[in-house]
Write an enzyme that holds these catalytic residues in place. Structure first.
Site, PDB file in Angstrom:
ATOM      1  N   GLU A 151       2.021  13.770  10.077  1.00 50.33           N
ATOM      2  CA  GLU A 151       1.251  13.033   9.061  1.00 50.33           C
ATOM      3  C   GLU A 151      -0.242  13.060   9.383  1.00 50.33           C
ATOM      4  OE1 GLU A 151       0.685   8.589   7.169  1.00 50.33           O
ATOM      5  OE2 GLU A 151       2.518   8.976   8.273  1.00 50.33           O
ATOM      6  N   PHE A 182       0.832  -1.218   0.000  1.00 51.76           N
ATOM      7  CA  PHE A 182       0.000   0.000   0.000  1.00 51.76           C
ATOM      8  C   PHE A 182       0.864   1.265   0.000  1.00 51.76           C
ATOM      9  CE2 PHE A 182      -2.805  -2.795   2.935  1.00 51.76           C
ATOM     10  CZ  PHE A 182      -3.412  -3.424   1.857  1.00 51.76           C
ATOM     11  N   GLY A 217      -2.657   5.309  10.070  1.00 51.73           N
ATOM     12  CA  GLY A 217      -3.211   4.715  11.306  1.00 51.73           C
ATOM     13  C   GLY A 217      -4.725   4.740  11.186  1.00 51.73           C
ATOM     14  N   GLN A 246     -25.718  13.044  -2.007  1.00 52.13           N
ATOM     15  CA  GLN A 246     -27.180  12.895  -1.939  1.00 52.13           C
ATOM     16  C   GLN A 246     -27.892  14.134  -2.492  1.00 52.13           C
ATOM     17  OE1 GLN A 246     -28.580  10.132  -0.930  1.00 52.13           O
ATOM     18  NE2 GLN A 246     -30.746  10.755  -0.808  1.00 52.13           N
TER      19      GLN A 246
HETATM   20  C1  LIG Z   1      -4.300   4.061  -0.718  1.00 52.95           C
HETATM   21  C2  LIG Z   1      -3.395   3.752   0.443  1.00 52.95           C
HETATM   22  C3  LIG Z   1      -2.163   4.419   0.556  1.00 52.95           C
HETATM   23  C4  LIG Z   1      -1.294   4.107   1.604  1.00 52.95           C
HETATM   24  N1  LIG Z   1      -0.051   4.696   1.651  1.00 52.95           N
HETATM   25  C5  LIG Z   1       0.879   4.230   2.529  1.00 52.95           C
HETATM   26  C6  LIG Z   1       2.240   4.681   2.480  1.00 52.95           C
HETATM   27  O1  LIG Z   1       2.613   5.553   1.673  1.00 52.95           O
HETATM   28  N2  LIG Z   1       3.135   4.140   3.353  1.00 52.95           N
HETATM   29  C7  LIG Z   1       2.780   3.175   4.258  1.00 52.95           C
HETATM   30  O2  LIG Z   1       3.635   2.702   4.994  1.00 52.95           O
HETATM   31  N3  LIG Z   1       1.490   2.740   4.351  1.00 52.95           N
HETATM   32  C8  LIG Z   1       0.546   3.223   3.494  1.00 52.95           C
HETATM   33  N4  LIG Z   1      -0.758   2.770   3.557  1.00 52.95           N
HETATM   34  C9  LIG Z   1      -1.095   1.711   4.525  1.00 52.95           C
HETATM   35  C10 LIG Z   1      -1.984   2.161   5.672  1.00 52.95           C
HETATM   36  O3  LIG Z   1      -1.269   2.951   6.564  1.00 52.95           O
HETATM   37  C11 LIG Z   1      -2.516   0.856   6.311  1.00 52.95           C
HETATM   38  O4  LIG Z   1      -3.456   0.303   5.398  1.00 52.95           O
HETATM   39  C12 LIG Z   1      -3.159   1.071   7.657  1.00 52.95           C
HETATM   40  O5  LIG Z   1      -2.185   1.448   8.602  1.00 52.95           O
HETATM   41  C13 LIG Z   1      -3.861  -0.192   8.174  1.00 52.95           C
HETATM   42  O6  LIG Z   1      -3.049  -1.325   8.083  1.00 52.95           O
HETATM   43  P1  LIG Z   1      -3.645  -2.652   7.393  1.00 52.95           P
HETATM   44  O7  LIG Z   1      -4.212  -2.241   6.078  1.00 52.95           O
HETATM   45  O8  LIG Z   1      -2.595  -3.673   7.378  1.00 52.95           O
HETATM   46  O9  LIG Z   1      -4.843  -3.093   8.303  1.00 52.95           O
HETATM   47  P2  LIG Z   1      -4.792  -4.091   9.662  1.00 52.95           P
HETATM   48  O10 LIG Z   1      -3.659  -3.613  10.470  1.00 52.95           O
HETATM   49  O11 LIG Z   1      -4.729  -5.482   9.091  1.00 52.95           O
HETATM   50  O12 LIG Z   1      -6.156  -3.787  10.267  1.00 52.95           O
HETATM   51  C14 LIG Z   1      -7.368  -4.398   9.798  1.00 52.95           C
HETATM   52  C15 LIG Z   1      -8.519  -3.874  10.648  1.00 52.95           C
HETATM   53  O13 LIG Z   1      -8.319  -4.238  12.017  1.00 52.95           O
HETATM   54  C16 LIG Z   1      -8.372  -3.085  12.842  1.00 52.95           C
HETATM   55  N5  LIG Z   1      -7.441  -3.213  13.959  1.00 52.95           N
HETATM   56  C17 LIG Z   1      -6.130  -3.577  13.931  1.00 52.95           C
HETATM   57  N6  LIG Z   1      -5.609  -3.534  15.159  1.00 52.95           N
HETATM   58  C18 LIG Z   1      -6.592  -3.117  15.995  1.00 52.95           C
HETATM   59  C19 LIG Z   1      -6.682  -2.857  17.409  1.00 52.95           C
HETATM   60  N7  LIG Z   1      -5.625  -2.989  18.214  1.00 52.95           N
HETATM   61  N8  LIG Z   1      -7.882  -2.448  17.908  1.00 52.95           N
HETATM   62  C20 LIG Z   1      -8.956  -2.283  17.100  1.00 52.95           C
HETATM   63  N9  LIG Z   1      -8.939  -2.516  15.774  1.00 52.95           N
HETATM   64  C21 LIG Z   1      -7.772  -2.912  15.232  1.00 52.95           C
HETATM   65  C22 LIG Z   1      -7.974  -1.932  11.924  1.00 52.95           C
HETATM   66  O14 LIG Z   1      -8.444  -0.683  12.398  1.00 52.95           O
HETATM   67  C23 LIG Z   1      -8.646  -2.350  10.616  1.00 52.95           C
HETATM   68  O15 LIG Z   1      -9.995  -1.962  10.633  1.00 52.95           O
HETATM   69  C24 LIG Z   1      -1.674   3.130   2.561  1.00 52.95           C
HETATM   70  C25 LIG Z   1      -2.919   2.493   2.474  1.00 52.95           C
HETATM   71  C26 LIG Z   1      -3.764   2.781   1.425  1.00 52.95           C
HETATM   72  C27 LIG Z   1      -5.077   2.045   1.331  1.00 52.95           C
END
Ligand SMILES: Cc1cc2nc3c(=O)[nH]c(=O)nc-3n(C[C@H](O)[C@H](O)[C@H](O)COP(=O)(O)OP(=O)(O)OC[C@H]3O[C@@H](n4cnc5c(N)ncnc54)[C@H](O)[C@@H]3O)c2cc1C
Length: 388
Positions: free
Chosen positions: A243, A158, A365, A337
């Protein structure tokens, strides 16, 4: 409220920037949204105008201006009507370059920061991994010393600018013991053998390239370690405040732009013999949204002012990102809407805004993680001050 934070110089800067974006960026946005690639030429033009160097030191070609110039840049970028374009620009300038400015050596800054400011080199910041983004401490990418180099293995996902950037700021574990949070930050040139990147297809932010990146025995000279070995986690946490504030500012600007467009539309669209901005059911929702947008905007400016003074704003930056992205989503949902069927059509701005806004509560985050941090600060009195 604007007067309290923005001087005449700020306003002149805003006017010049808006005209620049209108002329150089807006005419190309639809093409970049459909190809998912932004012309290199525009990066050079941003560089020539100094827009990448607003907060960078003069010694490397920057302008060293106060944070409110950055706020203006972020706000105006939301008005070009592409969350993806805006993200590509601010991920380079405020994610990758922030680490370079603070943790980069003079040698790295001479080579990469000067060229980042001029628009010759594009950067990205690689933290999230396929196995998890929220739990930064559990990352699996490793950097192991071998002779004069570190050897990097692992993967990131991502990553904004993950495919077309020229260098990568990568966080990796330098102590490979299980459960260790000892990670470090490296600058890796795109040309280093062993890097491969795949472009990901996604709901919104379509003009920006979001990539999954694999590191297969990538050798990085020791001189490309940024800051202290083992302090990477703290560097990441330290920069999260900026950020998160950036994402909050993006959200208030996005919501404001949506409201502005929608009010114009409502003043021109008629039903039952009057323009739809005369229906009380809609007027009250507009009044509520306008109030919320004004409140988050004022809050975000206050957080910016405090961050600029060097004050501890971890809690407030989390709140800014948490609340602003929620308000933006709610505002944009209703604005769509209010356009009725046209809101659902690609030829009108709300459809793209709706898609782009959805990333707000996920990036930098997730909102769940931010609530965890805020509750630890508010309830458990935890202090997140960096140990560096
Ligand atoms: C378009 C896009 C651009 C991005 N750009 C960057 C970038 O430039 N650099 C970079 O490093 N990252 C980037 N990201 C990544 C982004 O920061 C992560 O997607 C985000 O931090 C969530 O991590 P994950 O997707 O692995 O979800 P997970 O960590 O797998 O989480 C899945 C779900 O579980 C929930 N969850 C996890 N832990 C807990 C907890 N302790 N309590 C309650 N709920 C919890 C989360 O809130 C989420 O709803 C990007 C993402 C997108 C979609």
């Amino acid at each position: 409220m604007q007067q309290a934070y923005f001087t005449e110089e700020h306003q002149l800067f805003r006017g010049g920037l808006r005209a620049f974006l209108e002329k150089e960026v807006k005419p190309h946005i639809d093409r970049w949204e459909s190809t998912g690639q932004i012309d290199r030429e525009i990066w050079h033009k941003f560089g020539e105008m100094g827009y990448f160097g607003l907060r960078s030191p003069e010694a490397y070609g920057g302008l060293d201006l106060d944070l409110f110039y950055t706020i203006i840049l972020l706000e105006e970028l939301q008005r070009v009507h592409s969350g993806g374009f805006a993200a590509a620009i601010w991920a380079h300038t405020y994610l990758a370059m922030t680490h370079l400015i603070v943790e980069g050596s003079d040698e790295l800054k001479k080579e990469y920061l000067t060229k980042s400011i001029s628009g010759e080199k594009i950067g990205c910041l690689c933290i999230s991994e396929p196995f998890g983004g929220s739990d930064v401490g559990a990352m699996r990418t490793t950097a192991v010393v071998e002779g004069d180099d570190y050897v990097i293995n692992g993967s990131k996902t991502f990553i904004t600018n993950g495919v077309y950037s020229d260098y990568l700021i990568v966080v990796a574990k330098t102590d490979t013991e299980a459960n260790s949070k000892a990670m470090s930050i490296f600058l890796i040139d795109r040309d280093a053998p062993g890097i491969s990147a795949t472009k990901l297809d996604k709901l919104g932010w379509r003009a920006s390239d979001t990539g999954e990146i694999a590191f297969d025995n990538v050798r990085v000279p020791k001189s490309h370690l940024m800051g202290e070995n083992g302090s990477g986690f703290y560097y990441v946490m330290q920069h999260f405040a900026l950020e998160r504030l950036i994402m909050g500012v993006n959200a208030h600007a996005r919501a404001e732009y949506a409201l502005e467009y929608t009010l114009q539309y409502m003043s021109e669209r008629s039903a039952f013999g009057k323009t739809i901005d005369k229906f009380q059911a809609l007027r009250h929702r507009i009044a509520e949204h306008a109030t919320e947008v004004e409140m988050i905007k004022c809050f975000n400016y206050t957080v910016a002012e405090n961050l600029e003074k060097g004050n501890y704003v971890v809690k407030e930056a989390c709140m800014s990102r948490l609340k602003s992205t929620k308000v933006a989503d709610d505002v944009i949902y209703d604005c769509l809407q209010f356009l009725g069927g046209y809101g659902y059509m690609e030829g009108y701005p709300l459809a793209r805004l709706f898609r782009d806004s959805r990333l707000g509560p996920i990036g930098g985050g997730t909102s769940e993680i931010l609530k965890e941090i805020i509750s630890k600060i508010v309830i458990d009195k935890k202090i997140y001050k960096a140990k560096i």
